[in-house]
Design an enzyme around this catalytic site. Structure first.
Site, short mmCIF file in Angstrom:
data_model
loop_
_atom_site.label_atom_id
_atom_site.label_comp_id
_atom_site.label_asym_id
_atom_site.label_seq_id
_atom_site.Cartn_x
_atom_site.Cartn_y
_atom_site.Cartn_z
N ASP A 117 51.13 46.09 104.68
CA ASP A 117 51.33 47.18 105.64
C ASP A 117 51.91 46.74 106.98
O ASP A 117 52.09 47.58 107.87
CB ASP A 117 50.02 47.93 105.85
CG ASP A 117 49.59 48.67 104.58
OD1 ASP A 117 50.46 49.33 103.99
OD2 ASP A 117 48.42 48.57 104.19
N ASP A 182 53.88 53.05 97.90
CA ASP A 182 53.91 53.06 99.37
C ASP A 182 54.73 51.89 99.92
O ASP A 182 55.29 51.96 101.01
CB ASP A 182 52.50 52.93 99.95
CG ASP A 182 51.42 53.66 99.18
OD1 ASP A 182 51.56 53.79 97.95
OD2 ASP A 182 50.43 54.08 99.79
N1 GLY Z 1 49.63 53.72 102.33
C1 GLY Z 1 48.35 54.27 102.07
C2 GLY Z 1 48.34 55.72 101.90
O1 GLY Z 1 49.37 56.35 101.77
O2 GLY Z 1 47.26 56.29 101.88
#
Ligand code: GLY
Length: 406
Positions: A117, A182
Site C-alpha cells: 500500500d 487493489d
Molecule cells: N485496498 C483495501 C480495500 O480496498 O479495502
C-alpha cells in the site's frame, strides 16, 4: 450489457435523484460541492488543531468516535490527498498549506516495504503535492516509494506481492504470494518514478504486474477475483478467492472499481490498447450488472445475497466515477463523462452526501470496508471522500476544456 445501453435505461430513474440535488450538469455543481466539502473538512481540521498534533482520520467507529490511523495504515494518504484536492478546487491556500504539512508527516511511509500500500499512501499524498502544490522535491518520496514497492516484485511470478503471508487476512488454505486487484492502484508511483528518473525498471515492473493480473485475475465476463495467490517461483496460480467480497466467485464492488481505475491509469502511461480494452470491458460489466441500482451506487458486492437489503459502497462508486472521467479523455464522445456525471449526481444527493457537521466531518455516507471481517459496515471512509474529490476536480478540468487531468 453494454455500459451505455444500460445507461440509456437508467436515465429515467436517475432523473429522480437529480431532482432532489444539484445536477452534475448544473452550472455550479462543482463549486457548490467543493464549498460544502471544504466546510465539512474544516471540521476535521478544527479537531486536529485541538489535538495539537496531526491525527489522521479514516472513518467513524461503531461508538461514534473517529478512527485516527498511523503512518503505515493503507489509508494514511487519503486525508492529506483530499486536502490537496480541496485546495485546488477552492483556491483556498490554507487548505493546500495544511495538505503539505500533513503530507510531510507521512515521510517514513516512502520506505515502507511490509505491504503493497505504499503506492496508495505516497500517491495520494506526495504525488498530489507534486502535481497540485508544485513541491518539486516530493518527487523523491515517489521515487523511494517505487523502490520500496519494487522490493515486493516476484520475478518468477511476474507480480508484486500484495500482502505478507504472516500478516493480514490469511486464507485457511494458506497463501504463498497473494495479489489483490487493489494492487493495480499502486502501479501509478512506479510509472511516475520511471518518468522522474529515466530508469525503466519501475515501468517494466508495473507493466509486468498489469499483464499478469490481466491474464489471471479476470473471469470471461470481465469481473475479477479479489485475491489470486501465486507460486512465487513458477507463477502457477494456487488459488483464486476473495477476502473482502461475498464469495470466491462473486464480484466485490470495490475490486471492480480498482480494476477499472487501474487499467485506465495503465493506459495513460503506456498507450497499450489491451489496457483500455480491459477498462472498457470492466466498465461494461459494472454497468451491465443487473444488481446495480438505478442510482448507480453499487451494493458492496454485486452478488451479495439479500440484495436489495444490503449495504451500498459509495467508495466503489466514487472510484468508478473518477476513472470514468479519465476514460472519457481517451474515448471521447462515448458517454463516459455523462455516466460519471450521473454517479456524481447520486453521490452528491442527500442520500449519500452528509449534512455539514454530521458524519464525523466526512463527506460521503454509506461505504463498506470489509463485511466478511465485520469491519467498517455502512460508514464514511476517507478514501470514498478522496476519490469523490478527485472526480470533482477531474470534472472541473474537463468542463474547463482541459483533457490533461494530471
Ligand atoms: N485496498 C483495501 C480495500 O480496498 O479495502
Amino acid at each position: 450489457m453494454n455500459a451505455l445501453k444500460k445507461f440509456g435505461t437508467i436515465l429515467m430513474s436517475v432523473a429522480a435523484v437529480a431532482a432532489v440535488s444539484a445536477s452534475a450538469q448544473g452550472l455550479d455543481f462543482v463549486g457548490e460541492n467543493a464549498r460544502h466539502a471544504a466546510r465539512q473538512y474544516r471540521g476535521h481540521l478544527d479537531i486536529i488543531d485541538k489535538a495539537g498534533h496531526f491525527i489522521n482520520p479514516r472513518t467513524v467507529k461503531p461508538d461514534g468516535s473517529t478512527w485516527y490511523v498511523p503512518v503505515d495504515d493503507w489509508c494514511s494518504g487519503f486525508f492529506p490527498g483530499s486536502l490537496w484536492y480541496l485546495g485546488s478546487l477552492t483556491g483556498d491556500e490554507e487548505l493546500s498549506r495544511r495538505a503539505a504539512t500533513y503530507t510531510e508527516t507521512l515521510d517514513s511511509a516512502q520506505y515502507l516495504t511490509w505491504h503493497h500500500d505504499v503506492g496508495f499512501i505516497i500517491g495520494s499524498s506526495y504525488l498530489n503535492g507534486y502535481r497540485l502544490g508544485g513541491h518539486e522535491h516530493y518527487k523523491d518520496a515517489v521515487i523511494n516509494a517505487a523502490k520500496s514497492l519494487s522490493t515486493r516484485f516476484r520475478p518468477g511470478a511476474g507480480v508484486i506481492q500484495s500482502w505478507n503471508v504472516d500478516k493480514g487476512w490469511q486464507s485457511e488454505r494458506g497463501w504463498a504470494c497473494p495479489v489483490i486487484i487493489d494492487n493495480m492502484m499502486n502501479l501509478e508511483v512506479l510509472f511516475e518514478a520511471s518518468l522522474f528518473t529515466g530508469d525503466p525498471t519501475y515501468y517494466n515492473i508495473a507493466v509486468k504486474h498489469a499483464d499478469t493480473t490481466l491474464e489471471h485475475h479476470f473471469r470471461p465476463d470481465f469481473s475479477c477475483f479479489h485475491v489470486v495467490d501465486y507460486d512465487p517461483a513458477t507463477g502457477a496460480v494456487r488459488h483464486r478467492q476473495t477476502a473482502q467480497g461475498y464469495a470466491d466467485d462473486s464480484s466485490w464492488a470495490r475490486g471492480q472499481a480498482w480494476a477499472l481505475y487501474g487499467y485506465t491509469m495503465c493506459y495513460r502511461y503506456t498507450g497499450n490498447p489491451n489496457y483500455i480494452y480491459q477498462a472498457v470491458k470492466v466498465c461494461d460489466m459494472i454497468f451491465g450488472t443487473p444488481s446495480l441500482p438505478d442510482d448507480l451506487i453499487p451494493y458492496w458486492d454485486y452478488n451479495a445475497p439479500g440484495i436489495p437489503d444490503q449495504p451500498r459502497d459509495a467508495s466503489a462508486a466514487a472510484c468508478t466515477a473518477s476513472a470514468l472521467y479519465e476514460l472519457s479523455t481517451y474515448l471521447p464522445g462515448r458517454g463516459y463523462k455523462e455516466l460519471a456525471d450521473k454517479v456524481m449526481t447520486s453521490l452528491s444527493s442527500p442520500a449519500y452526501r452528509a449534512e455539514p457537521g454530521t458524519n464525523g466531518h466526512f463527506l460521503l455516507m454509506h461505504s463498506v470496508g470489509s463485511i466478511p471481517h465485520g469491519h467498517e459496515i455502512d460508514v464514511p471512509i476517507n478514501y470514498a471522500d478522496y476519490y469523490y474529490l478527485e472526480a470533482l476536480l477531474r470534472k472541473k478540468k474537463l468542463e474547463e476544456g482541459s483533457t490533461k487531468l494530471f
